[in-house]
Structure formats: structure tokens, C-alpha cells
Motif scaffolding. Structure first.
Motif, PDB file in Angstrom:
ATOM      1  N   PHE A  60       0.837  -1.205   0.000  1.00 27.60           N
ATOM      2  CA  PHE A  60       0.000   0.000   0.000  1.00 27.60           C
ATOM      3  C   PHE A  60       0.873   1.257   0.000  1.00 27.60           C
ATOM      4  O   PHE A  60       0.641   2.190  -0.760  1.00 27.60           O
ATOM      5  N   TYR A  61       1.866   1.267   0.883  1.00 23.30           N
ATOM      6  CA  TYR A  61       2.702   2.467   1.005  1.00 23.30           C
ATOM      7  C   TYR A  61       3.375   2.783  -0.324  1.00 23.30           C
ATOM      8  O   TYR A  61       3.343   3.927  -0.792  1.00 23.30           O
ATOM      9  N   TYR A  62       3.993   1.781  -0.935  1.00 15.70           N
ATOM     10  CA  TYR A  62       4.740   2.005  -2.172  1.00 15.70           C
ATOM     11  C   TYR A  62       3.821   2.523  -3.278  1.00 15.70           C
ATOM     12  O   TYR A  62       4.176   3.442  -4.025  1.00 15.70           O
ATOM     13  N   GLN A  63       2.624   1.933  -3.387  1.00 15.67           N
ATOM     14  CA  GLN A  63       1.728   2.319  -4.471  1.00 15.67           C
ATOM     15  C   GLN A  63       1.070   3.674  -4.216  1.00 15.67           C
ATOM     16  O   GLN A  63       0.804   4.416  -5.159  1.00 15.67           O
ATOM     17  N   ILE A  64       0.801   4.002  -2.961  1.00 17.80           N
ATOM     18  CA  ILE A  64       0.278   5.335  -2.657  1.00 17.80           C
ATOM     19  C   ILE A  64       1.362   6.381  -2.905  1.00 17.80           C
ATOM     20  O   ILE A  64       1.097   7.454  -3.451  1.00 17.80           O
ATOM     21  N   TYR A  66       0.554   9.483  -8.043  1.00 17.87           N
ATOM     22  CA  TYR A  66       1.438   9.390  -6.884  1.00 17.87           C
ATOM     23  C   TYR A  66       1.060  10.472  -5.877  1.00 17.87           C
ATOM     24  O   TYR A  66       0.524  11.523  -6.234  1.00 17.87           O
ATOM     25  N   PHE A  67       1.329  10.188  -4.590  1.00 17.69           N
ATOM     26  CA  PHE A  67       0.997  11.137  -3.530  1.00 17.69           C
ATOM     27  C   PHE A  67       2.218  11.524  -2.703  1.00 17.69           C
ATOM     28  O   PHE A  67       2.086  12.066  -1.614  1.00 17.69           O
ATOM     29  N   LYS A  68       3.408  11.260  -3.220  1.00 19.20           N
ATOM     30  CA  LYS A  68       4.624  11.558  -2.457  1.00 19.20           C
ATOM     31  C   LYS A  68       4.792  13.054  -2.223  1.00 19.20           C
ATOM     32  O   LYS A  68       5.482  13.449  -1.285  1.00 19.20           O
ATOM     33  N   LYS A  69       4.178  13.896  -3.059  1.00 18.04           N
ATOM     34  CA  LYS A  69       4.269  15.332  -2.863  1.00 18.04           C
ATOM     35  C   LYS A  69       3.115  15.876  -2.029  1.00 18.04           C
ATOM     36  O   LYS A  69       3.114  17.041  -1.661  1.00 18.04           O
ATOM     37  N   HIS A  70       2.119  15.048  -1.767  1.00 13.55           N
ATOM     38  CA  HIS A  70       0.933  15.494  -1.035  1.00 13.55           C
ATOM     39  C   HIS A  70       0.903  15.023   0.419  1.00 13.55           C
ATOM     40  O   HIS A  70       0.388  15.725   1.292  1.00 13.55           O
ATOM     41  N   LEU A  71       1.422  13.819   0.663  1.00 17.61           N
ATOM     42  CA  LEU A  71       1.260  13.196   1.974  1.00 17.61           C
ATOM     43  C   LEU A  71       2.616  12.869   2.587  1.00 17.61           C
ATOM     44  O   LEU A  71       3.485  12.293   1.933  1.00 17.61           O
ATOM     45  N   GLU A  72       2.767  13.229   3.871  1.00 12.53           N
ATOM     46  CA  GLU A  72       3.963  12.835   4.600  1.00 12.53           C
ATOM     47  C   GLU A  72       3.914  11.341   4.910  1.00 12.53           C
ATOM     48  O   GLU A  72       2.878  10.703   4.791  1.00 12.53           O
TER      49      GLU A  72
END
Length: 328
Positions: A259-263, A274-280
Motif C-alpha cells: 500500500f505504502y509504495y503504491q500510494i 502518486y501522492f509523495k508530494k501530497h502526503l507525509e
């Protein structure tokens, strides 16, 4: 010297023209019509989309240039004058109510943009952007073409990447639901497939995860996680059905790292961004726990391998046993 109305007017005009020359004249004289390394001319379809962008006032909320002080938002490249050669009118905008779009080409596949323009809440549930459905399908296609060109040659590479992975994602989806999930999981690096959620699925964590799900995920994956949100009719392959994942746990217990990798990275070629720029980091883990507990019926939180508990974590024992082997 005695101040007279004529002298006041002449002085004001001199200040005005001097300011205009400094602000407009000097930049115009020093601007070079030399294309940058990413520049390419817009196609007729992209030109039509640019006209729609200008006509509908998109620059009132979106800018089209990245500044040096924008590195902290995950920028990959600072805008250059040569990026805009031949763009008429070159409306860069200064408002950032919405995200900057200067490098937006290839960030999403075409069908994501179609869904977004039809109703921005489909893809971003808390978006302030108005619906552009009134433009009609043809003009939305042109606007999509323009957005997919933003970033020039770099955007072309990203768009090609989206199309390559879309073909693979569609083939996996058409092979059947189980084969689709297996293919998606096979794209996650091995180390993530055996990584449990390091944060407990406490009541507070689950409430945080629920809020994040409602803010970012619900209109694609649906209120019950079955992949039937309102955006599903606009994107293909459709959003993943989380309720089918119980039989796809790695080694019958691991799912948090997947889950973490795909989110974090999204699934290129599909509507999953991708949400790497949105979510810590912690928010992604909280969301992973929420997905696991409420849609899969299981979370691997606090399983081995684990390290020292974070100082803020409450005492928590995992009450969610993995499924029996014959349940998968």
C-alpha cells in the motif's frame, strides 16, 4: 524652482516612462528567442488547447512557471525564457490556488485528465476547481492535449511512459481480477512486499486514515473501497477494488508496504496518481492501516520485522489475525 501644474505633469510622465522602460523595455530588449533544451513547437491540437486555456482564464488559478524558491514542492526543473518561444499569448500567471502546470505533461494519463476536466472532484475530492464539462468532449480533448504538452520534450517522454504502462495495465486487467492484482503487486520491489506497517492501527490512526481517504481517494475507489467511485466510469483500467485483496497478502500476512509504495509512487499508466508530494510518511501509513482494516479486514501493523516504537505511539496489540490459508 517653483512647482507648477505643468512641471508636476511632466515629472509624473517622466517617472512613468522611466518605470515602464525598466519594467517592460529592458526585459524586452534582453529577451532572447532561443529555444531551451526542452522546447518544441505546439501541434495544431495543442495550440487549440492553449487558446482554450487562455480564453477560460485558467491562469487565474494556475501558474505556468517554476521558480527557484519552488524546489521544496518537488520541482524537477526551473522554468527558462526559452521554454515559451513562439507561445502567443504567453500567459504564465502568478496565482497558485491550483498547482503549477509548467511541467504537468505526462504526470497523468489522458483519461485522468478527461475525468478531471469533466468534474475535478472525481479525481481530487476537495478540489476548488470548477467543472469544465460544458466545453464538451472535443474541447476537453484539446485542453488535455495542451496540458500533456506542458514541459515540452520532457513531457513527451513522460506521456510515452504513461502510454507504455497503460498498455501493460490494460492487458493485466483484461486477464482477470486475480491476475491484475498479481501483476500490480509484482511491480512493487521485493523489500516493500515484505514490509509491515510500522505504525499501530489505533483508533486515532484509523480516523486520520479515514480523513485522508475521504480527501484523496473516495471518488475513485468508492465509499466502501470497491473501486466504484464516480470517477470509475472515466478511467481505464478502473480503480482497484480493495475488498478483493485479502486473498493476495504476501506470505499470508504482508500488505502495508505494498500500500505504502503504491500510494507514494502511484501506478503509472492508470488513474492512480502518486501522492509523495501530497502526503507525509505517517499519513501514508495511516491511510494504509485504514485500507487494511476497513476494506481488507486485516492489517500487518506491528508485525516483525519492526524496530523501536515511536515515542508518541500508544500501547497496541494487533487484533486483526491474517486469514487462514484456505480462506485465500
Amino acid at each position: 524652482m517653483k512647482m507648477t501644474p505643468a512641471l508636476l505633469i511632466i515629472g509624473a510622465l517622466m517617472v512613468f516612462w522611466a518605470s515602464s522602460f525598466i519594467i517592460v523595455g529592458i526585459p524586452s530588449l534582453t529577451m532572447k528567442e532561443t529555444p531551451s533544451e526542452i522546447w518544441r513547437p505546439l501541434s495544431a491540437e495543442e495550440e487549440a488547447g492553449h487558446k482554450l486555456y487562455v480564453k477560460n482564464g485558467c491562469s487565474y488559478c494556475h501558474s505556468l512557471f517554476i521558480r527557484i524558491n519552488d524546489w521544496d514542492i518537488g520541482a524537477e526543473r526551473i522554468a527558462q525564457a526559452g521554454d515559451y518561444v513562439g507561445v502567443e499569448p504567453a500567459i504564465l500567471g502568478s496565482e497558485r490556488t491550483g498547482p503549477d502546470l509548467s511541467e504537468d505533461g505526462g504526470e497523468h494519463p489522458d483519461d485522468w485528465h478527461m475525468a478531471h476536466f469533466m468534474n475535478p472532484r472525481y479525481t481530487s475530492p476537495i478540489s476548488l476547481m470548477p467543472s469544465w464539462e460544458f466545453l464538451g468532449k472535443r474541447e476537453i480533448e484539446q485542453l488535455t492535449a495542451y496540458v500533456q504538452a506542458l514541459g515540452g520534450k520532457g513531457a513527451d517522454q513522460r506521456v510515452a511512459r504513461q502510454r507504455k504502462w497503460k498498455a501493460l495495465a490494460v492487458a493485466a486487467y483484461n486477464a482477470g481480477p486475480d491476475q491484475n492484482v498479481e501483476w500490480i503487486h509484482s511491480q512493487v520491489p521485493e523489500v516493500w512486499r515484505h514490509m509491515p506497517n510500522p505504525y499501530p492501527a489505533s483508533e486515532a490512526a484509523l480516523q486520520r486514515g479515514k480523513r485522508i481517504y475521504q480527501d484523496f481517494c473516495i471518488n475513485c475507489h468508492g465509499p466502501i473501497g470497491d473501486g466504484r467511485g464516480p470517477a470509475a466510469k472515466n478511467v481505464f483500467p478502473p480503480p482497484l477494488n480493495f475488498t478483493t485483496l485479502r486473498r493476495h497478502l504476501v506470505d499470508n500476512k504482508y500488505i502495508g508496504g505494498i500500500f505504502y509504495y503504491q500510494i507514494m509512487n502511484g501506478i503509472t499508466g492508470t488513474g492512480m496518481p502518486y501522492f509523495k508530494k501530497h502526503l507525509e510518511s505517517e499519513k501514508i501509513w495511516d491511510l494504509a492501516n485504514y485500507l487494511g482494516v476497513f476494506f481488507v479486514g486485516y492489517t500487518d501493523a506491528n508485525l516483525d520485522p519492526k524496530g523501536i516504537d515511536a515515542s508518541f505511539e500508544p500501547e497496541w496489540r494487533n487484533p486483526y489475525p491474517p486469514p487462514a490459508v484456505n480462506e485465500k
